[in-house]
Design a protein around this motif. Structure first.
Motif, PDB file in Angstrom:
ATOM      1  N   ALA A  47       0.715  -1.165  -0.100  1.00 33.94           N
ATOM      2  CA  ALA A  47      -0.053   0.079   0.022  1.00 33.94           C
ATOM      3  C   ALA A  47       0.912   1.280  -0.182  1.00 33.94           C
ATOM      4  O   ALA A  47       0.480   2.345  -0.886  1.00 33.94           O
ATOM      5  CB  ALA A  47      -1.017  -0.055   1.280  1.00 33.94           C
ATOM      6  N   LEU A  81      -3.752   5.786   5.065  1.00 35.38           N
ATOM      7  CA  LEU A  81      -3.364   5.964   4.024  1.00 35.38           C
ATOM      8  C   LEU A  81      -2.607   7.267   4.087  1.00 35.38           C
ATOM      9  O   LEU A  81      -1.244   7.428   3.473  1.00 35.38           O
ATOM     10  CB  LEU A  81      -4.349   5.974   2.802  1.00 35.38           C
ATOM     11  CG  LEU A  81      -4.894   4.723   2.541  1.00 35.38           C
ATOM     12  CD1 LEU A  81      -6.069   4.705   1.528  1.00 35.38           C
ATOM     13  CD2 LEU A  81      -3.859   3.655   2.009  1.00 35.38           C
ATOM     14  N   TRP A 100       0.511   8.892   1.687  1.00 36.04           N
ATOM     15  CA  TRP A 100      -0.349   9.149   0.520  1.00 36.04           C
ATOM     16  C   TRP A 100      -0.857  10.615   0.557  1.00 36.04           C
ATOM     17  O   TRP A 100      -1.420  10.986   1.691  1.00 36.04           O
ATOM     18  CB  TRP A 100      -1.687   8.399   0.475  1.00 36.04           C
ATOM     19  CG  TRP A 100      -1.520   6.759   0.122  1.00 36.04           C
ATOM     20  CD1 TRP A 100      -0.463   6.040   0.260  1.00 36.04           C
ATOM     21  CD2 TRP A 100      -2.421   6.172  -0.787  1.00 36.04           C
ATOM     22  NE1 TRP A 100      -0.621   4.835  -0.257  1.00 36.04           N
ATOM     23  CE2 TRP A 100      -1.805   4.955  -1.101  1.00 36.04           C
ATOM     24  CE3 TRP A 100      -3.528   6.517  -1.411  1.00 36.04           C
ATOM     25  CZ2 TRP A 100      -2.266   4.062  -1.853  1.00 36.04           C
ATOM     26  CZ3 TRP A 100      -4.352   5.490  -2.077  1.00 36.04           C
ATOM     27  CH2 TRP A 100      -3.667   4.196  -2.400  1.00 36.04           C
ATOM     28  N   VAL A 145      -5.187  10.279  -2.617  1.00 38.87           N
ATOM     29  CA  VAL A 145      -6.427  10.006  -1.820  1.00 38.87           C
ATOM     30  C   VAL A 145      -7.632  10.245  -2.638  1.00 38.87           C
ATOM     31  O   VAL A 145      -8.553   9.273  -2.837  1.00 38.87           O
ATOM     32  CB  VAL A 145      -6.447  10.503  -0.451  1.00 38.87           C
ATOM     33  CG1 VAL A 145      -7.836  10.295   0.049  1.00 38.87           C
ATOM     34  CG2 VAL A 145      -5.234   9.870   0.523  1.00 38.87           C
TER      35      VAL A 145
END
Lengths: 227, 377
Positions: free
Chosen positions: A106, B284, B289, B294
């Protein structure tokens, strides 16, 4: 004196329009490759300090310098979190829709690594964590210890310079706690990384070569093990 | 090697986690796009059939009074019309839409028995009707729906008419139509001495004059000879036809409401998804991120809904249009033919709807504070 990798200067953080002061002028410097434990009672400001050190939040006053560059000014917070810091949380925070190996990939999805590089690196990291048989398992199919090992592998995905662990053993039994701390210190030594562990457990704090004790938003003690 | 995690794969996994909600959302956008394909497709097909109706019969100009719906022209105007040098033939006509049975309606045309428009009909059985007699001819689709053959009778507003012929029309409008003597339809519609308008066939354009220029000149000449009447080019008449315009308006109006509901459905799904996944979005963000990534993830999820919903909608709409083209009540108005461009347009609308519906949830997700998001239960 060695140049600090991470340095905070007169850091303050207040909430609720200044009514709550979580940090009141904290100044510390952490060198590359150091293993530091930060401890303190609940509400002492240790988690707030970790959030500021990790670029999750910005200080009210003062600044955090990474390798001499001010976070949020000279270095973008997103880039800092993506490439320089790896987080390990007490609640693991794995993504429930992704398998173990996908969770490790991820953070790399936001980089320019190719799909092949991402998956190869994830496989290597999970093997390093002793999770080679659990690649395809989802978080709800893993034990607490296994989840934390996947989270550690994920934190290492983008080869960060600093590993920030917030109560990494808080949700683990004693066997898994010991194993996790052993894993973290092994990684720290093997990769020469900077490891910062937030903990309220004295045993973990005292095992670290450097122990910073925080109370009421201030550094109470900053001790280094002799020898 | 384990298969790598892709951005699209991640988006799909997030949608698939809430299968029922995703499927219901897809049904919503699918039905909305389906309604667009079927309704707008139907109205366009209707316009297309009108266009074919004029071109297949060789009509160049339609002479009507003001508007198509309530036009009522004195039949005697024909003499003045025939006197215009460019006019070769001028045929008075009436048309009406009638319920033949409770389930079947049809366009009913009133022609003179010597009209040049008979030349475009291909008789499958029998032949023309005779002026002054209670006779009709049927389009093949209508004959099949009514189960009528030559020699049978058809009841129209209480009067009985003998079927003299069955023809294959070049358009769905003709295939589902009744054509009868002008005088009979005048009587049936209480329009004695009146007609809906005149279909005009022009003489060939003089050498050296372009067709378009000639048509415009002829049109001006007719309007000068017949003050108060409109002479419209047959090619414009289909799109300027008030019935067609009404069909377009209803189709677009209904489709727009359906599309709005579809967009709101996607927006609701994405907003709920973002709310439920606040902590995951925080994770995230903690992993590095940035806001743009996102936003892209949330937009990718909305886009997947738009793309899959679009495919579903095109299939539903195409099926519905085919159904409309065979149902007795609508078969006489449009054909099942659908332009590929219309399908592309519907699919593009679905994709854009997905992107538009995902915009606000994506923006909201991107602007969550990582610390606050991680604290969220």
């Amino acid at each position: 004196m060695t140049k600090a990798l991470l340095e905070v200067k007169e850091l303050t953080k207040s909430y609720d329009e200044g009514r709550i002061e979580a940090l009141r002028g904290v100044s510390i410097a952490i060198e590359a490759g150091e293993y530091v434990a930060i401890s303190g009672p609940s509400g002492s400001g240790k988690s707030t300090l970790l959030q500021l050190l990790g670029g999750l939040d910005s200080p009210t006053t003062g600044e955090v310098l990474f390798d001499g560059a001010a976070l949020g000014k000279a270095i973008d917070l997103d880039t800092y979190r993506l490439l320089k810091v790896g987080f390990i949380f007490q609640a693991f925070y794995l993504l429930p829709t992704l398998s173990a190996i996908e969770n490790v990939q991820a953070p790399m999805l936001a980089t320019r690594l190719s799909a092949r590089e991402r998956v190869e690196r994830a496989e290597v990291l999970l093997r390093e964590m002793g999770m080679e048989h659990r690649f395809s398992q989802y978080p709800n199919q893993l034990s607490a210890g296994e989840r934390q090992r996947v989270a550690i592998a994920r934190a290492l995905a983008n080869k960060p310079a600093i590993l920030l662990a917030d109560e990494p053993t808080g949700n683990l039994d004693s066997v898994n706690s010991a194993r996790t701390m052993e894993l973290l210190t092994d990684i720290q030594q093997k990769h020469g990384m900077t490891l910062i562990v937030i903990t309220h457990e004295n045993e973990i704090a005292n095992a670290a070569p450097r122990h910073i004790h925080i109370r009421d938003g201030k550094v109470l003690r900053d001790e280094r093990l002799q020898g | 090697m384990t298969s790598p995690l892709s951005f699209a794969g991640f988006a799909w996994k997030n949608l698939w986690r809430r299968r029922l909600r995703t499927l219901l959302t897809l049904c919503g956008i699918g039905m909305a796009i389906g309604a667009f394909v079927a309704l707008v497709g139907f109205s366009r097909s209707f316009e297309h059939e009108w266009m074919k109706l004029y071109t297949s019969s060789g009509t160049d100009i339609d002479v009507v009074e003001k508007t198509f719906l309530n036009t009522s022209v004195d039949e005697s105007v024909e003499t003045q019309l025939q006197a215009v040098p460019e006019v070769l033939q001028a045929e008075p006509m009436i048309y009406n839409l009638m319920d033949i049975t409770p389930e079947v309606n049809a366009l009913v045309f009133g022609w003179r028995d010597g009209s040049y428009e008979f030349d475009s009909l291909n008789f499958l059985a029998g032949g023309r009707f005779h002026a002054g007699k209670a006779e009709i001819i049927l389009g093949d689709v209508l004959a099949r729906n009514l189960d009528k053959k030559v020699g049978d009778t058809v009841e129209l507003q209480g009067a009985s008419y003998t079927v003299m012929g069955i023809f294959h029309g070049g358009t769905a409008l003709e295939a589902g139509a009744i054509i009868m003597p002008l005088d009979q339809l005048q009587q049936l519609s209480s329009l004695q001495g009146k007609v809906s308008g005149f279909h005009v066939k022009l003489r060939p354009a003089p050498a050296g004059e372009g067709q378009e220029r000639y048509l415009q000149r002829a049109r001006a000449a007719i309007e000068a000879a017949l003050p108060g009447l409109n002479a419209e080019l047959a090619s414009d008449r289909a799109s300027n036809n008030q019935v067609v315009e009404m069909a377009h308006a209803v189709a677009w109006g209904t489709s727009s409401i359906a599309l709005l509901m579809g967009i709101l459905g996607i927006a609701n799904t994405m907003a709920m998804s973002v709310f439920e996944r606040t902590r995951e979005i925080g994770i995230l963000r903690a992993l590095g991120w940035n806001r743009k990534t996102v936003m892209l993830l949330i937009e990718a999820e909305a886009l997947v809904l738009g793309v899959v919903g679009g495919v579903l909608g095109v299939a539903i709409g195409w099926g519905a249009l085919r159904l409309l083209s065979v149902l007795p009540r609508s078969a006489s108005l449009a054909s099942a033919s659908i332009s590929p461009w219309h399908l592309v347009e519907a699919f593009a609308i679905s994709v854009l709807s997905g992107i538009a519906a995902g915009a606000w949830p994506a923006w909201r997700a991107a602007h969550l504070s990582p610390v606050e998001a991680l604290r969220h239960d």
